[in-house]
Design an enzyme around this catalytic site. Sequence first.
Site, PDB file in Angstrom:
ATOM      1  NE  ARG A   1     -19.697  11.620  36.920  1.00 19.08           N
ATOM      2  CZ  ARG A   1     -20.404  12.234  37.101  1.00 19.08           C
ATOM      3  NH1 ARG A   1     -20.107  12.245  39.052  1.00 19.08           N
ATOM      4  NH2 ARG A   1     -21.562  12.907  37.251  1.00 19.08           N
TER       5      ARG A   1
ATOM      6  NE  ARG B   1     -26.406  -0.888  23.750  1.00 17.95           N
ATOM      7  CZ  ARG B   1     -26.743  -0.077  24.132  1.00 17.95           C
ATOM      8  NH1 ARG B   1     -27.114   0.374  23.957  1.00 17.95           N
ATOM      9  NH2 ARG B   1     -27.160  -0.730  25.844  1.00 17.95           N
TER      10      ARG B   1
ATOM     11  CB  CYS C   1     -28.760   3.074  30.048  1.00 18.93           C
ATOM     12  SG  CYS C   1     -28.767   3.984  28.134  1.00 18.93           S
TER      13      CYS C   1
ATOM     14  CD  GLU D   1     -27.251  11.522  38.644  1.00 13.39           C
ATOM     15  OE1 GLU D   1     -27.191  11.809  39.615  1.00 13.39           O
ATOM     16  OE2 GLU D   1     -27.092  10.845  37.612  1.00 13.39           O
TER      17      GLU D   1
ATOM     18  NE  ARG E   1     -25.875  14.913  37.053  1.00 17.38           N
ATOM     19  CZ  ARG E   1     -26.689  14.943  36.898  1.00 17.38           C
ATOM     20  NH1 ARG E   1     -27.532  14.534  36.718  1.00 17.38           N
ATOM     21  NH2 ARG E   1     -26.810  16.389  38.087  1.00 17.38           N
TER      22      ARG E   1
ATOM     23  CE1 TYR F   1     -20.019  17.468  35.570  1.00 19.60           C
ATOM     24  CE2 TYR F   1     -16.894  17.481  35.278  1.00 19.60           C
ATOM     25  CZ  TYR F   1     -18.275  16.820  36.400  1.00 19.60           C
ATOM     26  OH  TYR F   1     -18.674  15.989  36.994  1.00 19.60           O
TER      27      TYR F   1
ATOM     28  NE  ARG G   1     -16.504  19.251  41.332  1.00 20.30           N
ATOM     29  CZ  ARG G   1     -15.373  17.977  41.439  1.00 20.30           C
ATOM     30  NH1 ARG G   1     -16.232  16.306  41.094  1.00 20.30           N
ATOM     31  NH2 ARG G   1     -14.389  18.468  42.046  1.00 20.30           N
TER      32      ARG G   1
END
Length: 122
Positions: free
Chosen positions: A7, A63, A75, A78, A90, A108, A116
């Site tokens: 993540r 890409r 993509c 969220e 994210r 992060y 987090r």
Amino acid sequence: MSVRGIRGAVTVERNEEQLILDTTVELLNAIVVENGIVPDDICSVLITVTGDLDSTFPAKAIRVMPGWEFVPLMCALEVPVKGSLEKCIRFMLHVNTTKSQSEIRHVYLRGAQVLRPDLTKA
């Protein structure tokens, strides 16, 4: 060898195409360095953005990176939860690795560190 998820998240200051693209590359490079991976290790990358980032697709930046041409990228928007972090990109990388779950380093950056704090480096 196992497939593991890595993540990552980062915030951007403004909804501007070049800023979103540059920040996407910054996050991806940080994840790659922290985990010692190369594009051939990657199964796929899911990228989400908050609804306030609609100037470009973040995948556009990946890409064109050398070696990333064949990595599957997607993509998505969220989930728009009230009061959630704004202007956020994210990542969920699915990676072939010999590392254990506890050896994976999630990344992060900037304002996304609040998502987090338990996984954010001091």
